[in-house]
Design a protein around this motif. Sequence first.
Motif, PDB file in Angstrom:
ATOM      1  N   THR A 159       0.838  -1.205   0.000  1.00 16.21           N
ATOM      2  CA  THR A 159       0.000   0.000   0.000  1.00 16.21           C
ATOM      3  C   THR A 159       0.875   1.259   0.000  1.00 16.21           C
ATOM      4  OG1 THR A 159      -0.186  -0.274   2.388  1.00 16.21           O
ATOM      5  CG2 THR A 159      -2.069  -0.965   1.053  1.00 16.21           C
ATOM      6  N   CYS A 183      -0.732   4.946  -1.045  1.00 14.21           N
ATOM      7  CA  CYS A 183      -1.776   5.096  -0.029  1.00 14.21           C
ATOM      8  C   CYS A 183      -1.253   6.054   1.051  1.00 14.21           C
ATOM      9  CB  CYS A 183      -2.096   3.729   0.575  1.00 14.21           C
ATOM     10  SG  CYS A 183      -3.134   3.808   2.027  1.00 14.21           S
ATOM     11  N   THR A 202       4.345   5.826   3.735  1.00 16.32           N
ATOM     12  CA  THR A 202       4.262   6.415   2.398  1.00 16.32           C
ATOM     13  C   THR A 202       5.495   7.272   2.122  1.00 16.32           C
ATOM     14  OG1 THR A 202       1.918   6.625   2.985  1.00 16.32           O
ATOM     15  CG2 THR A 202       2.591   7.479   0.838  1.00 16.32           C
ATOM     16  N   PHE A 210      -0.855  -0.878   6.488  1.00 15.43           N
ATOM     17  CA  PHE A 210      -1.669   0.341   6.430  1.00 15.43           C
ATOM     18  C   PHE A 210      -2.463   0.497   7.718  1.00 15.43           C
ATOM     19  CE2 PHE A 210      -5.591  -1.859   5.005  1.00 15.43           C
ATOM     20  CZ  PHE A 210      -5.053  -3.013   4.447  1.00 15.43           C
ATOM     21  N   PHE A 224      -7.911   3.670   7.584  1.00 13.42           N
ATOM     22  CA  PHE A 224      -8.560   2.858   6.546  1.00 13.42           C
ATOM     23  C   PHE A 224     -10.025   2.591   6.907  1.00 13.42           C
ATOM     24  CE2 PHE A 224      -9.746  -1.510   5.158  1.00 13.42           C
ATOM     25  CZ  PHE A 224      -9.936  -1.212   3.821  1.00 13.42           C
ATOM     26  N   LEU A 282      -7.880  -2.638  -1.796  1.00 17.51           N
ATOM     27  CA  LEU A 282      -6.915  -1.596  -1.406  1.00 17.51           C
ATOM     28  C   LEU A 282      -5.486  -2.072  -1.615  1.00 17.51           C
ATOM     29  CD1 LEU A 282      -6.773   1.304   0.119  1.00 17.51           C
ATOM     30  CD2 LEU A 282      -5.788  -0.084   1.932  1.00 17.51           C
ATOM     31  N   GLY A 305      -4.020  -1.618  -5.013  1.00 19.80           N
ATOM     32  CA  GLY A 305      -3.730  -0.256  -5.467  1.00 19.80           C
ATOM     33  C   GLY A 305      -4.433   0.108  -6.760  1.00 19.80           C
ATOM     34  N   ALA A 353      -9.285   1.647  -5.203  1.00 21.83           N
ATOM     35  CA  ALA A 353      -8.250   1.661  -4.159  1.00 21.83           C
ATOM     36  C   ALA A 353      -7.505   2.987  -4.163  1.00 21.83           C
ATOM     37  CB  ALA A 353      -7.262   0.511  -4.363  1.00 21.83           C
ATOM     38  N   LYS A 354      -7.362   3.583  -5.355  1.00 24.72           N
ATOM     39  CA  LYS A 354      -6.666   4.869  -5.428  1.00 24.72           C
ATOM     40  C   LYS A 354      -7.452   5.944  -4.673  1.00 24.72           C
ATOM     41  CE  LYS A 354      -4.075   4.350  -9.771  1.00 24.72           C
ATOM     42  NZ  LYS A 354      -3.716   2.990  -9.478  1.00 24.72           N
ATOM     43  N   GLY A 382      -7.270   5.161  -0.883  1.00 22.91           N
ATOM     44  CA  GLY A 382      -5.921   5.401  -0.368  1.00 22.91           C
ATOM     45  C   GLY A 382      -5.635   6.872  -0.100  1.00 22.91           C
TER      46      GLY A 382
END
Lengths: 83, 616
Positions: free
Chosen positions: B165, B170, B190, B360, B365, B406, B409, B413-414, B417
């Motif tokens: 992720t 994300c 990230t 994540f 989330f 998720l 990606g 999911a985008k 995220g």
Amino acid sequence: MKMYIEFYASLMKYLPPGNARFRREIKVEDSLKLSRLIARYHILPEEAHLVLVNGLYVYAEAREGRELQEGDVVSIWPPVAGG
Amino acid sequence: MSWTRKILRVNLSKGSCTPEPLNMEWAMEYLGQRGLASKYLSEEVDPTCDALGPDNKLIMATGPLTGTSASTAGRYSVICKSPLTGAIAASNSGGFFGPEMKFAGWDMIIFEGKSEKPVYLLIQDDQVELRSAEDIWGKSAWETDDILHATHQDPQMRIAIIGRTAEAGCLYAGIINDRHRAAGRSGVGTVMASKNLKAVAIRGTGGIGNLEDADKFFEAVDAGKKVLADGAVTGQGLPTYGTQVLMNVINGVGGLPAHNMRDVGFDGAGDISAEAMAEPRKSDGKPNLVTGAGCFACTIACGRISTIDKTHFSVKDKPQYHGASGGLEYEAAWALGADTGVSDLDALTYVNFLCNEDGFDPISFGATVAAAMEMFQDGDLTTKDTGGIELKFGSAEALVAITELLVTGEGFAKDLGMGSKRLCDKYKRPELSMTVKSQEFPAYDPRGIQGMGLGYATSNRGACHLRGYTVASEVLGIPVKTEMNDAEGKPELVKAFQDATALVDSAGLCIFTTFAWGMDDIAPQIDAACEGDWSVEGCLEVGERIWNMERIFNQAAGFTADDDKLPKRMLKEAIKSGPTKGQVSRLGEMLPKYYEIRGWNPKGEVTAETRERLSL
């Protein structure tokens, strides 16, 4: 009168036999005091850390004078935390 | 030694690893870990920089007590500017990674720049090198953990890793160590991914020595452990039931938000609680909970190790999830469960496993999924947006499907995220984002528990319970009970919790010790381990200094009093039922007083006098 008790965590062992996870419907005499109810189920004062009546916290010093009413829900936890 | 007095600077653009001495002048003012690394960040990083650009830095930092025998001394933190919030981030993790960094001889590691290709940092005591991670880029944190342990043939190696992720961008990806401990919040993973840094693998053989006054230290540590053992919460409550015991407590007092915080009170709370985790399952007669677990040197051991019912729809064809792993903890169970309306314990355990496997934050989330569910219910989102998933409140199938999505990606999911704030902005329902400074709320409703509302609004890393856990006082009566719905006295309570927490986070200790320890238990341990004067008063001043330094970073990043606010839902939509019925957050009553006692002006800015008083 009819009312409800809910015992959680390590106090679940004090619940009388029944099917629900935490809650029991019980019958008690009118004008029962909260501290008497707690003692009746052999819960020690130091175990009854968080005591709610209908979701509202009752301080330890107020439990002796607190008269229970028909339909009240008494919920009790030992000292717990999280986060 | 308390501090090793040595840090490692890793320039990923140049591929260089350079040792340098720890700035001891700063250590005397900011102690370590969260405080000291935030000082380095404040001095070295432009607060207006792009959080995902090469100018941001990522600091992994231990405290002076990390790796010692003090109870819970297994913590480390990750500090950087957050891509989720744009504010300063400091995410704290337990397990064994932090102590290993100390055993290898390092107080902190500063990562700067960006590697051209994926790399991981290998540390074996004072031998350090960047190695190619091209063959592990694209792997989950768990796969990476297995591969690196096999590559180096060292089961004792401790590794901090980002999952897929983070690589996919994300914004709430964390960094996983020891498979299920996480520097979870604010998207620190990230930032690590933006630097093409996949993992940090450490083996240290040096141990800890050179305490300032070893005899005094062991005396203070023993006394501290006795207090924890004798404390009803730290000696019995947390070890037996873990944090999940709060699910029924917070629901019972009218503080448990549900359905994207539209409601307070969740009928399924009992089914996803600590008590339910201990019940035998119908299918195999075994409970969800296998055992408790402790981090390095911890004498509380609140961690949970659980299993999923092998016949459950989420894992029946996935034997890789049939073993035991970490979870559930309360905050994760709330966000993934009550906030989405899902009361399927096995589904939540599975989804929590995925959060750990691919790194994540389950709070951000779960809360983002909850916001999406409310938009789905209102018709702002349809199955065309969600890739065919019927994203309904209460649907365990939808929660499982959206979590698996998720990790890929791809597609929706985008959107997910991006976090709740950006998601709700995109679909033109900004009022449905339950966030402060773009970070999602944890598991306490600010309408029911007033101090938490003020704490969320003023938290330097966005909505968070771990910057000042006033629930301890307002709900649990620790150290003394205050009324949940009182606004009066809460600014003082919040400030006290925030300052004390900043100090604990900077020592290398776990905040859960404060369910039994006061500063008069903590300060003697720091004072005996470290040079300098670490009295109770001195420790509290350091905590206050750290809080103000973080605030100054955020001010320079562009944050103002306008960012110290709660969503309208918390201020205008009263709780509809239960013991807190009719309540809203009274933030407006508390905030001016809070600014005043902080020594800030009415605009919430740190004044020149306060800077001078705290040597900032």
